[in-house]
Design an enzyme around this catalytic site. Structure first.
Site, short mmCIF file in Angstrom:
data_model
loop_
_atom_site.label_atom_id
_atom_site.label_comp_id
_atom_site.label_asym_id
_atom_site.label_seq_id
_atom_site.Cartn_x
_atom_site.Cartn_y
_atom_site.Cartn_z
N ASP A 95 -8.57 -4.17 -5.13
CA ASP A 95 -7.22 -4.71 -5.28
C ASP A 95 -6.65 -4.38 -6.66
O ASP A 95 -6.95 -3.33 -7.21
CB ASP A 95 -7.26 -6.23 -5.04
CG ASP A 95 -6.00 -6.73 -4.36
OD1 ASP A 95 -4.97 -6.78 -5.03
OD2 ASP A 95 -6.06 -7.07 -3.16
N HIS A 101 -2.83 -10.84 -6.95
CA HIS A 101 -3.28 -10.64 -5.57
C HIS A 101 -4.80 -10.64 -5.44
O HIS A 101 -5.39 -11.37 -4.63
CB HIS A 101 -2.69 -9.33 -5.06
CG HIS A 101 -2.71 -9.15 -3.59
ND1 HIS A 101 -3.59 -8.30 -2.95
CD2 HIS A 101 -1.96 -9.69 -2.61
CE1 HIS A 101 -3.36 -8.32 -1.65
NE2 HIS A 101 -2.38 -9.16 -1.42
N SER A 144 -3.20 -10.58 3.95
CA SER A 144 -3.96 -10.49 2.69
C SER A 144 -4.92 -11.65 2.57
O SER A 144 -6.04 -11.52 2.07
CB SER A 144 -3.01 -10.51 1.50
OG SER A 144 -2.47 -9.24 1.26
#
Length: 654
Positions: free
Chosen positions: A192, A233, A409
């Site tokens: 990520d 994220h 996600s």
């Protein structure tokens, strides 16, 4: 002295990046980076690569997938984004007597799934040990439950009906924990934008040895600071997997005693094949699971997937990783909603990955969820309630917490956490075992399509599936219970069942139907009697690609929609060229007999008549010759927890 020419080039490259990122999934112009793939002549190894680097002015980043003759080079004097090939630099590499090939790397876009630009207040406003956090939690936490302040907000771990959810609709992790499985000795890599490894809820479960920053080429994948929290994220995904338990910080991870590694590779305008490949092949014997919550842009018109070297990395991982047992690649299915199809995403639709869709806390599909026949199972993203607690509670940047993580996600790391529990229960599980366990133990529970378009069905082997949710929501308790007694599967084969090569025209209200009759390689070394994955490689073009719809029907009469209508896909030139549409819906079926492919052109809103041309369909079957579940029930004949296995055992004997 300032090199004004270089500055102009850099600004020009930046302008290209801004335009491409803002308005399109793929640029009309090819984008080049300052990365090169270099293949040496012979096996001179790292010393030969260093010699090339020294003589050509390039920087050696490292080998590709541990190779002795393939390497990643970077030239610092070349802008990292440019519109023209650096012919001079490529020639300089090729001129070296040790260099066999030198290829400048193309840049392409990969996007995080579930991230929404912030508006107004920041998403991560919940501060540790703050009065605001205390207001959000129930101070009367029962002693046998985790004391982490956000645990009661983690409805995906234990759904008691909070935030408008359905009680019992969760991952059933408490059952796995009660059996003593918490993810010990298992590492999940979060591929990520970095991981905040200094976070109080992550730092003791952080595997520094297995971590790396592929954006900056150093061993410290800490997220790059932005005032929009854009790079939160990876940290959020990491917390879902391995946030510590009973430390009075944030919530608790699905596998709270497991480790997470950070592989920072998304934080750049354009991805390259080299970066993806090296991330997915990074320390495959130290990393068990790779979790990816990203992919090609979810705009409903992109058709894209892993390039050559990335595909090599994934195949090498499942065949050689974990000392031959195979790495597990978990992929978020996509956030393109009903106007997209995750079978057009070559990562999620790969048989080497486990494609995970998401469900809401009330059992429905989220508005952003894509559907496709390659989805294996589902976990959770967020609820449809207006309450902010309906999101996924997890760790956030700079020692903060959030309750608003969402999208597929959020779904993929939850699945990675469940698989970490299963690997602790049985460290000898292969990548295929994980997929079989997913099929056998996932549950329909209360999952349903609110629009009533996709119903639950049984395939020819008696397994219940849904086009949106795969085989259902993961059940951690059932998975670890079956995993700890699991016996090795029969050898897997692949069989080319046949091809249809003919130029056939079709149009709106003029569909075509094609057939392949196969014996599934009966009598050969690669005979298949029990299916796992089925791939349909199709070459087709049309005046409007997004209106092509395709269904495949197995000899046992299971029909899968392998391509749905995508109204935004206005391509009329490229079509699909041997694109591998994949379905998991025929799992455990006997493939022998007639397969049917139906191709139609869905009408669009304008009433236009579109036309298309079919060129080729090749059917590839993957599965086993021997029954995969006969030996799993020998000691469990009266164990009702193995209902699916017993039913398939009876089917295999019929």
């Amino acid at each position: 002295m300032i090199n004004r020419r270089w500055i102009r080039k850099a600004l020009s490259g930046l302008a290209i990046a801004v335009i491409c990122l803002s308005f399109s999934t793929t640029c009309s112009k090819e984008i080049l980076t300052n990365n090169w793939y270099v293949e040496l002549d012979g096996d001179g190894g790292i010393e030969a690569a260093r010699e090339v680097s020294k003589r050509t002015g390039f920087n050696l980043v490292g080998p590709l997938l541990g190779s002795s003759n393939e390497f990643h080079f970077v030239h610092s004097a070349v802008p990292n984004i440019r519109s023209k090939r650096s012919i001079v630099h490529t020639r300089k590499l090729k001129a070296h007597p040790l260099v066999k090939r030198a290829i400048q790397q193309t840049g392409y876009i990969r996007t995080k799934r579930g991230f929404k630009p912030l508006k107004g207040i920041p998403v991560s406003e919940i501060k540790l040990n703050s009065p605001e956090l205390e207001k959000l939690i129930d101070v009367n936490i029962q002693s046998h439950q985790p004391n982490d302040p956000l645990f009661k907000k983690e409805w995906y771990l234990k759904n008691t009906g909070q935030s408008g959810g359905i009680p019992g609709l969760d991952l059933n992790v408490e059952a796995a924990w009660a059996l003593g499985y918490t993810g010990k000795n298992v590492t999940t890599a979060i591929m990520d934008d970095g991981v905040d490894y200094l976070h109080e809820d992550l730092r003791h479960n952080y595997n520094a040895k297995a971590s790396y920053d592929f954006s900056s080429n150093d061993p410290y994948p800490y997220p790059r600071y932005t005032d929009t929290w854009f790079n939160s994220h990876g940290t959020r995904c990491a917390g879902e997997v391995a946030a510590a338990r009973d430390n009075n910080v944030c919530g608790v991870g699905v596998a709270y005693d497991s480790k997470v590694a950070g592989l920072r590779m998304l934080d750049q305008p354009f991805m390259t094949d080299l970066i993806e490949a090296n991330a997915m092949g990074h320390m495959p014997n130290d990393i068990d699971i790779y979790s990816a919550s990203w992919g090609p842009t979810d705009d409903g018109k992109t058709v894209d997937g892993p390039r050559n070297m990335t595909m090599r990395a994934i195949v090498k991982g499942v065949n050689e990783g974990r000392h031959g047992l195979g790495n597990i690649y978990v992929w978020a299915s996509g956030d393109g909603g009903a106007d997209d199809d995750c079978n057009c995403d070559g990562y999620a639709a790969s048989m080497w990955t486990v494609s995970i869709n998401s469900a809401t806390n009330d059992g429905q599909t989220a508005g952003y969820d894509e559907s496709c026949s390659s989805t294996l199972a589902s976990t959770f993203s967020n609820g449809k309630s207006t309450l902010r607690d309906a999101g996924v509670a997890t760790t956030d940047l700079y020692n903060n917490c959030t309750t608003t993580h969402s999208g597929t996600s959020a779904a993929a790391p939850e699945a990675a956490g469940v698989y970490a529990l299963a690997l602790e229960a049985n460290p000898m599980l292969t990548w295929r075992d994980i997929q079989h366990l997913t099929v056998l133990t996932s549950k329909r529970n209360r999952l349903s399509d609110p629009y009533m378009k996709h119903h639950w069905k049984y395939n020819g082997a008696g397994l219940e599936f849904n086009h949106l949710f795969g085989y259902g929501v993961l059940d951690a308790g059932a998975m670890v219970d079956l995993a700890r007694k699991w016996k090795p599967l029969p050898e897997r084969f692949h069989c080319t069942a046949g091809s249809v090569k003919q130029e056939t025209h079709f149009a709106t209200e003029q569909p075509i139907e094609l057939h392949i009759d196969t014996d599934a390689c009966k009598g050969g070394e690669n005979e298949i009697n029990y299916l796992e994955h089925v791939q349909a490689f199709v070459t087709i073009k049309s005046t409007y690609r997004g209106n092509i719809v395709m269904f495949i029907t197995s000899p046992m009469n299971t029909t899968s929609m392998i391509l749905s209508q995508r109204p935004n896909d206005n391509d009329h030139k490229n079509g699909f060229t041997r694109w591998p549409f994949m379905t998991t819906h025929t799992w455990a079926e006997n493939p022998r007999g007639r397969w049917k492919l139906e191709i139609s052109m869905a009408p669009d809103k304008t009433g236009n008549v579109d036309t298309g041309v079919f060129y080729e369909w090749t059917l590839i079957l993957h599965g086993t010759k021997e029954a995969p579940y006969d030996h799993q029930v020998e000691d469990e004949a009266n164990h009702n927890k193995l209902y699916k296995v017993k039913r398939l055992h009876a089917y295999s004997k019929a």
